[in-house]
Design a protein around this motif. Structure first.
Motif, short mmCIF file in Angstrom:
data_model
loop_
_atom_site.label_atom_id
_atom_site.label_comp_id
_atom_site.label_asym_id
_atom_site.label_seq_id
_atom_site.Cartn_x
_atom_site.Cartn_y
_atom_site.Cartn_z
N VAL A 278 -56.81 11.11 35.19
CA VAL A 278 -57.98 11.39 36.02
C VAL A 278 -58.10 10.25 37.02
N GLU A 279 -58.50 10.56 38.23
CA GLU A 279 -58.70 9.53 39.25
C GLU A 279 -59.61 8.44 38.68
N GLY A 280 -59.20 7.20 38.85
CA GLY A 280 -60.02 6.08 38.44
C GLY A 280 -59.73 5.55 37.04
N THR A 281 -59.27 6.40 36.12
CA THR A 281 -59.03 5.94 34.75
C THR A 281 -57.59 6.13 34.29
N TRP A 282 -56.77 6.76 35.11
CA TRP A 282 -55.41 7.09 34.68
C TRP A 282 -54.55 5.88 34.30
N ALA B 188 -59.34 8.81 28.64
CA ALA B 188 -60.19 7.64 28.84
C ALA B 188 -61.66 8.04 28.85
N ARG B 189 -62.48 7.08 28.52
CA ARG B 189 -63.93 7.27 28.62
C ARG B 189 -64.29 7.45 30.10
N ASP B 190 -65.19 8.36 30.37
CA ASP B 190 -65.51 8.69 31.76
C ASP B 190 -67.00 8.69 32.05
N GLY B 191 -67.79 8.14 31.14
CA GLY B 191 -69.24 8.11 31.33
C GLY B 191 -69.71 6.70 31.65
N ASP B 192 -70.83 6.31 31.04
CA ASP B 192 -71.40 4.97 31.23
C ASP B 192 -70.56 3.98 30.44
N ARG B 193 -69.73 3.24 31.15
CA ARG B 193 -68.82 2.32 30.48
C ARG B 193 -69.40 0.91 30.38
N SER B 194 -70.68 0.75 30.66
CA SER B 194 -71.30 -0.57 30.55
C SER B 194 -71.89 -0.80 29.15
N HIS B 195 -71.92 0.25 28.33
CA HIS B 195 -72.48 0.15 26.98
C HIS B 195 -71.57 0.87 26.00
N LEU B 196 -71.51 0.36 24.77
CA LEU B 196 -70.84 1.10 23.70
C LEU B 196 -71.75 2.27 23.32
N PRO C 114 -57.17 20.12 19.81
CA PRO C 114 -56.47 20.66 18.65
C PRO C 114 -55.45 19.68 18.05
N CYS C 115 -55.59 18.40 18.37
CA CYS C 115 -54.65 17.38 17.90
C CYS C 115 -55.39 16.05 17.83
N PRO C 116 -54.76 15.03 17.24
CA PRO C 116 -55.38 13.70 17.25
C PRO C 116 -55.59 13.21 18.69
N VAL C 117 -56.64 12.41 18.86
CA VAL C 117 -57.02 11.91 20.19
C VAL C 117 -57.01 10.38 20.17
N LEU C 118 -56.42 9.80 21.20
CA LEU C 118 -56.51 8.36 21.44
C LEU C 118 -57.45 8.19 22.63
N LEU C 119 -58.63 7.65 22.37
CA LEU C 119 -59.66 7.47 23.39
C LEU C 119 -59.66 6.01 23.81
N VAL C 120 -59.41 5.76 25.10
CA VAL C 120 -59.27 4.38 25.58
C VAL C 120 -60.37 4.02 26.57
N TRP C 121 -60.63 2.73 26.64
CA TRP C 121 -61.54 2.19 27.66
C TRP C 121 -60.69 1.93 28.90
N PRO C 122 -61.14 2.34 30.08
CA PRO C 122 -60.36 2.09 31.29
C PRO C 122 -60.39 0.63 31.74
#
Length: 171
Positions: free
Chosen positions: A8-12, A122-130, A147-155
């Motif tokens: 995604v633009e900005g977090t890729w 990647a996280r795409d919302g308010d990234r200033s707070h956990l 439908p599979c495991p997800v790896l969620l990263v901070w940009p």
């Protein structure tokens, strides 16, 4: 092993770096970009709604009459998606497949992850707070329906633990 990396633009860059770090050698990596239809569809509708409303009709291509701006937006999204995928493939630095889809973004991502062993996003919302607000609506949908495991990263580096929201008053 198949790893789908939602770009995604900005977090890729963070997603590509995570795939490079966590996908084993020999894994099939799919770089995915989805162009939404919301904005082009709105432009198509607005353009269609303006036809025949008593406005003077300039003639000829120089005046733009007859050119639907939604079509131009779709073309620009395709070019932008291809450029993003090319940059992501360069950053990945290993063999991969590039997939450009168009449609309802969150549903296309979930469908593309079917049969995958891992989905990276990647996280795409308010990234200033956990907390839960660090996920926007599309990412929340994908995390909830993947439908599979997800790896969620901070940009970018994650905020410190002091940003965790307080517990509810009844807890």
């Amino acid at each position: 092993m198949t790893v789908v990396v939602w770009t995604v633009e900005g977090t890729w860059p963070a997603c590509v770096d995570a795939a490079r770090a966590h996908a084993p050698e020999g894994a099939d990596i799919v770089l995915l970009h989805v162009s939404g239809q919301d904005v082009p569809d709105a432009a198509h509708g607005a353009f269609a709604g303006l036809l025949g409303r008593g406005h003077p009709r300039p003639h000829g291509p120089a005046h733009g009459w007859g050119r639907d701006p939604g079509t131009r937006m779709e073309e620009q999204a395709t070019v932008s998606g291809r450029e993003l995928l090319a940059a992501a493939a360069d950053r990945l630095g290993r063999p991969c497949v590039r997939r450009e889809l168009t449609g309802r973004v969150e549903r296309e991502v979930v469908a593309a992850a079917e049969g995958a062993d891992l989905l990276v996003l990647a996280r795409d919302g308010d990234r200033s707070h956990l907390g839960p607000h660090s996920l926007g609506p599309a990412a929340r949908f994908v995390v909830d329906h993947a439908p599979c495991p997800v790896l969620l990263v901070w940009p970018e580096p994650a905020p410190d633990l002091g940003t965790i929201p307080p517990p509810p008053p009844h807890a």
